[in-house]
Design an enzyme around this catalytic site. Structure first.
Site, PDB file in Angstrom:
ATOM      1  N   SER A 131       4.644  20.982  -6.465  1.00 21.62           N
ATOM      2  CA  SER A 131       3.781  20.636  -5.337  1.00 21.62           C
ATOM      3  C   SER A 131       3.929  21.680  -4.244  1.00 21.62           C
ATOM      4  CB  SER A 131       4.213  19.267  -4.801  1.00 21.62           C
ATOM      5  OG  SER A 131       3.578  18.994  -3.577  1.00 21.62           O
ATOM      6  N   TYR A 155      11.093  13.360  -1.666  1.00 15.54           N
ATOM      7  CA  TYR A 155      10.127  13.688  -2.727  1.00 15.54           C
ATOM      8  C   TYR A 155      10.014  15.208  -2.904  1.00 15.54           C
ATOM      9  CZ  TYR A 155       5.674  14.742  -4.916  1.00 15.54           C
ATOM     10  OH  TYR A 155       4.707  15.287  -5.724  1.00 15.54           O
ATOM     11  N   LYS A 159      11.101  18.013  -6.151  1.00 13.92           N
ATOM     12  CA  LYS A 159      10.273  19.056  -6.787  1.00 13.92           C
ATOM     13  C   LYS A 159      10.994  20.410  -6.713  1.00 13.92           C
ATOM     14  CE  LYS A 159       6.897  16.452  -8.021  1.00 13.92           C
ATOM     15  NZ  LYS A 159       6.678  16.169  -9.435  1.00 13.92           N
TER      16      LYS A 159
HETATM   17  P1  NAD Z   1       0.489   9.210 -10.906  1.00 19.49           P
HETATM   18  O1  NAD Z   1       1.472   8.281 -10.286  1.00 19.49           O
HETATM   19  O2  NAD Z   1      -0.919   8.786 -11.008  1.00 19.49           O
HETATM   20  O3  NAD Z   1       1.001   9.649 -12.354  1.00 19.49           O
HETATM   21  C1  NAD Z   1       2.352   9.701 -12.701  1.00 19.49           C
HETATM   22  C2  NAD Z   1       2.519   8.971 -14.032  1.00 19.49           C
HETATM   23  O4  NAD Z   1       3.901   9.061 -14.425  1.00 19.49           O
HETATM   24  C3  NAD Z   1       2.176   7.494 -13.959  1.00 19.49           C
HETATM   25  O5  NAD Z   1       1.354   7.146 -15.055  1.00 19.49           O
HETATM   26  C4  NAD Z   1       3.542   6.792 -14.046  1.00 19.49           C
HETATM   27  O6  NAD Z   1       3.442   5.524 -14.667  1.00 19.49           O
HETATM   28  C5  NAD Z   1       4.339   7.783 -14.870  1.00 19.49           C
HETATM   29  N1  NAD Z   1       5.801   7.752 -14.649  1.00 19.49           N
HETATM   30  C6  NAD Z   1       6.474   7.792 -13.478  1.00 19.49           C
HETATM   31  N2  NAD Z   1       7.800   7.767 -13.709  1.00 19.49           N
HETATM   32  C7  NAD Z   1       7.967   7.725 -15.064  1.00 19.49           C
HETATM   33  C8  NAD Z   1       9.093   7.693 -15.908  1.00 19.49           C
HETATM   34  N3  NAD Z   1      10.345   7.668 -15.411  1.00 19.49           N
HETATM   35  N4  NAD Z   1       8.906   7.676 -17.247  1.00 19.49           N
HETATM   36  C9  NAD Z   1       7.657   7.683 -17.755  1.00 19.49           C
HETATM   37  N5  NAD Z   1       6.544   7.705 -17.007  1.00 19.49           N
HETATM   38  C10 NAD Z   1       6.690   7.733 -15.660  1.00 19.49           C
HETATM   39  O7  NAD Z   1       0.602  10.596 -10.098  1.00 19.49           O
HETATM   40  P2  NAD Z   1      -0.343  11.879 -10.157  1.00 19.49           P
HETATM   41  O8  NAD Z   1      -1.045  11.987  -8.858  1.00 19.49           O
HETATM   42  O9  NAD Z   1      -1.118  11.895 -11.410  1.00 19.49           O
HETATM   43  O10 NAD Z   1       0.779  13.002 -10.157  1.00 19.49           O
HETATM   44  C11 NAD Z   1       1.226  13.580 -11.356  1.00 19.49           C
HETATM   45  C12 NAD Z   1       2.311  14.590 -11.039  1.00 19.49           C
HETATM   46  O11 NAD Z   1       1.799  15.553 -10.121  1.00 19.49           O
HETATM   47  C13 NAD Z   1       3.553  14.011 -10.366  1.00 19.49           C
HETATM   48  O12 NAD Z   1       4.678  14.685 -10.839  1.00 19.49           O
HETATM   49  C14 NAD Z   1       3.328  14.316  -8.899  1.00 19.49           C
HETATM   50  O13 NAD Z   1       4.550  14.404  -8.196  1.00 19.49           O
HETATM   51  C15 NAD Z   1       2.639  15.658  -8.983  1.00 19.49           C
HETATM   52  N6  NAD Z   1       1.810  15.983  -7.822  1.00 19.49           N
HETATM   53  C16 NAD Z   1       0.814  15.148  -7.436  1.00 19.49           C
HETATM   54  C17 NAD Z   1       0.032  15.467  -6.333  1.00 19.49           C
HETATM   55  C18 NAD Z   1      -1.060  14.543  -5.847  1.00 19.49           C
HETATM   56  O14 NAD Z   1      -1.528  14.722  -4.727  1.00 19.49           O
HETATM   57  N7  NAD Z   1      -1.519  13.576  -6.636  1.00 19.49           N
HETATM   58  C19 NAD Z   1       0.262  16.670  -5.640  1.00 19.49           C
HETATM   59  C20 NAD Z   1       1.281  17.511  -6.080  1.00 19.49           C
HETATM   60  C21 NAD Z   1       2.042  17.161  -7.181  1.00 19.49           C
HETATM   61  C1  WQD Z   2      -4.012  15.168   4.253  1.00 17.15           C
HETATM   62  C2  WQD Z   2      -4.407  15.241   5.718  1.00 17.15           C
HETATM   63  C3  WQD Z   2      -3.032  13.896   7.161  1.00 17.15           C
HETATM   64  C4  WQD Z   2      -4.269  10.048   5.452  1.00 17.15           C
HETATM   65  C5  WQD Z   2       0.588  14.724   0.415  1.00 17.15           C
HETATM   66  C6  WQD Z   2       2.016  14.964   0.027  1.00 17.15           C
HETATM   67  C7  WQD Z   2       2.113  16.137  -0.899  1.00 17.15           C
HETATM   68  C8  WQD Z   2       1.159  15.991  -2.090  1.00 17.15           C
HETATM   69  C9  WQD Z   2      -0.222  15.629  -1.669  1.00 17.15           C
HETATM   70  C10 WQD Z   2       2.285  15.093  -3.978  1.00 17.15           C
HETATM   71  C11 WQD Z   2      -3.219  15.331   6.681  1.00 17.15           C
HETATM   72  C12 WQD Z   2      -4.450  13.368   7.152  1.00 17.15           C
HETATM   73  C13 WQD Z   2      -4.096  11.383   5.747  1.00 17.15           C
HETATM   74  C14 WQD Z   2      -4.957   9.228   6.388  1.00 17.15           C
HETATM   75  C15 WQD Z   2      -5.263  11.156   7.805  1.00 17.15           C
HETATM   76  N1  WQD Z   2       1.559  14.935  -2.965  1.00 17.15           N
HETATM   77  N2  WQD Z   2      -4.591  11.926   6.892  1.00 17.15           N
HETATM   78  N3  WQD Z   2      -5.431   9.818   7.531  1.00 17.15           N
HETATM   79  O1  WQD Z   2       0.074  15.076   3.474  1.00 17.15           O
HETATM   80  O2  WQD Z   2      -1.212  17.136   2.727  1.00 17.15           O
HETATM   81  O3  WQD Z   2       0.109  15.874   1.090  1.00 17.15           O
HETATM   82  O4  WQD Z   2      -0.183  14.520  -0.770  1.00 17.15           O
HETATM   83  O5  WQD Z   2       2.904  16.073  -4.264  1.00 17.15           O
HETATM   84  O6  WQD Z   2       3.433  16.198  -1.305  1.00 17.15           O
HETATM   85  O7  WQD Z   2       2.778  15.222   1.207  1.00 17.15           O
HETATM   86  O8  WQD Z   2      -1.956  14.869   1.945  1.00 17.15           O
HETATM   87  O9  WQD Z   2      -3.859  13.323   1.801  1.00 17.15           O
HETATM   88  O10 WQD Z   2      -1.693  12.490   2.795  1.00 17.15           O
HETATM   89  O11 WQD Z   2      -3.059  14.128   4.076  1.00 17.15           O
HETATM   90  O12 WQD Z   2      -5.699  11.625   8.856  1.00 17.15           O
HETATM   91  O13 WQD Z   2      -5.110   8.018   6.194  1.00 17.15           O
HETATM   92  O14 WQD Z   2      -5.087  14.021   6.067  1.00 17.15           O
HETATM   93  O15 WQD Z   2      -2.482  13.775   8.432  1.00 17.15           O
HETATM   94  O16 WQD Z   2      -3.618  16.145   7.757  1.00 17.15           O
HETATM   95  P1  WQD Z   2      -0.708  15.768   2.437  1.00 17.15           P
HETATM   96  P2  WQD Z   2      -2.649  13.614   2.602  1.00 17.15           P
END
Ligand code: NAD
Ligand code: WQD
Length: 349
Positions: A131, A155, A159
């Site tokens: 991330s 979190y 990562k």
């Molecule tokens: P999500 O929660 O929708 O998907 C994660 C999946 O992993 C889920 O299906 C959950 O049931 C499964 N899971 C969690 N822990 C587990 C375990 N111990 N064993 C087996 N399965 C498990 O999340 P997502 O948004 O699809 O994110 C996927 C990956 O991308 C994650 O690693 C997350 O940290 C990373 N990521 C997400 C974002 C975002 O904004 N969505 C941004 C950056 C990184």
């Molecule tokens: C985006 C912008 C908020 C919600 C997070 C995690 C990051 C990654 C992605 C997993 C910011 C603003 C938000 C709301 C708002 N996840 N906001 N009202 O914070 O960039 O990233 O999700 O890896 O680790 O930190 O994303 O969508 O929460 O926020 O005004 O109800 O929207 O302040 O400026 P962020 P976000």
């Protein structure tokens, strides 16, 4: 021979979109998920969209023997797992502050268990969901991959720790390769409207909050701060379409298959920033749905702005984001309006 891949967390938001792209590219993904933040209905829909049956094992990545059994079963079936695409993790920033041990156990402990199972079975390639949060407060923008790491919450630390573990894992054997894809802000949904993001409870992230306001599940959007030094005072992020992100994984698997070894961290973003109000207004314009909002104080821990330098992704993977903010909004709205309760309404039937 069709290449078999293990996809941990394949039932999740990004995992399910990636399954479709992997199937389209001719891979045979096996999903391993404990459904702690997803449901099996997602996978039925991926099957319906792709016309392919998907092998699913319900299990927890912290259960090393379950993973070894899976790898062994594939080998005996003459479909050895070639690489792992590792999404499984807990991802809520606020929850990670309240329950740090759960986050370290699941995200770091889970990855160690997975790597040990891979070592036992001689599997040497892994794509990891990292991330942009690993970078923390930007010293300069856009973030390049050599920007120092300074996560600001448990979190983010999980990562960064896993990236370090993967570096050391690759260093210990020149047969291994790992690509850590550092996602910026994935939003939107598959254009079919059949799969998308289905947060449980109140969404933490901006885009699902906007779509839930538009569909009438929430009264108004809370905008966290309008006094940042940005284009309009609201936070700026690099939003990317989840389908573009999914395609990045297919290219990362191909990158490793073509002989690249060692550890590589790669940003996946568009290289463009969009403010909270710009995103909300674009959503209103392209969907015709109003998104009322109120301005609240800044959210603790937020940075003013963040966007990627995606040059390395283009150079190494041949990847670039092709879908713009309008398309993200249209596709995200199609999913939300056709599935107001996510996958839940279907599950309850
Ligand atoms: P999500 O929660 O929708 O998907 C994660 C999946 O992993 C889920 O299906 C959950 O049931 C499964 N899971 C969690 N822990 C587990 C375990 N111990 N064993 C087996 N399965 C498990 O999340 P997502 O948004 O699809 O994110 C996927 C990956 O991308 C994650 O690693 C997350 O940290 C990373 N990521 C997400 C974002 C975002 O904004 N969505 C941004 C950056 C990184
Ligand atoms: C985006 C912008 C908020 C919600 C997070 C995690 C990051 C990654 C992605 C997993 C910011 C603003 C938000 C709301 C708002 N996840 N906001 N009202 O914070 O960039 O990233 O999700 O890896 O680790 O930190 O994303 O969508 O929460 O926020 O005004 O109800 O929207 O302040 O400026 P962020 P976000």
């Amino acid at each position: 021979m069709t290449k078999s891949l293990l996809v941990t967390g394949g039932a999740g938001y990004i995992g399910s979109h990636t399954l479709l792209e992997l199937l389209k590219a001719g891979y045979k993904p096996v999903v391993f998920d404990n459904f702690s933040n997803s449901c099996a209905e997602v996978l039925s829909r991926v099957e319906e969209l792709s016309g392919c049956a998907i092998d699913v094992i319900e299990g927890d990545i912290r259960d090393k023997s379950a993973l070894v059994r899976l790898f062994e079963a594939r080998r005996l079936a003459n479909e050895p797992v070639e690489a792992v695409v590792h999404f499984a993790a807990l991802k809520a920033v606020g929850e990670s502050v309240e329950k740090p041990t759960e986050y370290y156990d699941n995200n770091v402990g889970g990855t160690l268990s997975l790597l040990k199972a891979m070592d036992t079975c001689g599997i040497r390639k892994l794509v990891f969901s990292s991330s942009a949060t690993v970078y923390g407060e930007p010293l300069r923008l856009p973030y390049t991959e050599d920007h120092p790491f300074a996560p600001t919450n448990p979190y983010g630390h999980t990562k960064a720790m896993v990236e370090q573990i993967l570096k050391d894992w690759c260093h210990a054997s020149d047969e291994r390769s790992a690509v850590a894809l550092r996602y910026f802000n994935p939003i939107g949904a598959h254009p079919s409207g059949r799969i998308g993001e289905a947060p449980q409870g109140r969404p933490n992230n901006l885009f699902p909050f906007i779509t839930q306001v538009a569909v009438g599940k929430r009264d108004k959007l809370s905008v966290f701060g309008d006094d940042y030094e940005t284009v309009d005072g609201t936070g700026v992020r690099d939003y990317l379409h989840v389908v573009d992100l999914a395609i990045g994984h297919v290219l990362a698997v191909a990158y490793m298959a073509s002989g690249n070894r060692g550890f590589q961290g790669i940003n996946l973003g568009t290289g463009r920033g969009t403010s909270v109000l710009e995103l909300a207004r674009t959503f209103e314009r392209v969907t015709g749905r109003p998104v009322p909002y109120e301005i609240l104080p800044r959210r603790p821990g937020d940075i003013a702005q963040a966007w990627a330098d995606p040059t390395v992704a283009a150079a190494l993977l041949g990847w670039r984001a092709n879908r713009d903010i309008e398309e993200m909004c249209i596709d995200g709205w199609r999913w939300q309006s056709q599935n107001p309760d996510g996958y839940q309404s279907v599950v309850k039937k």
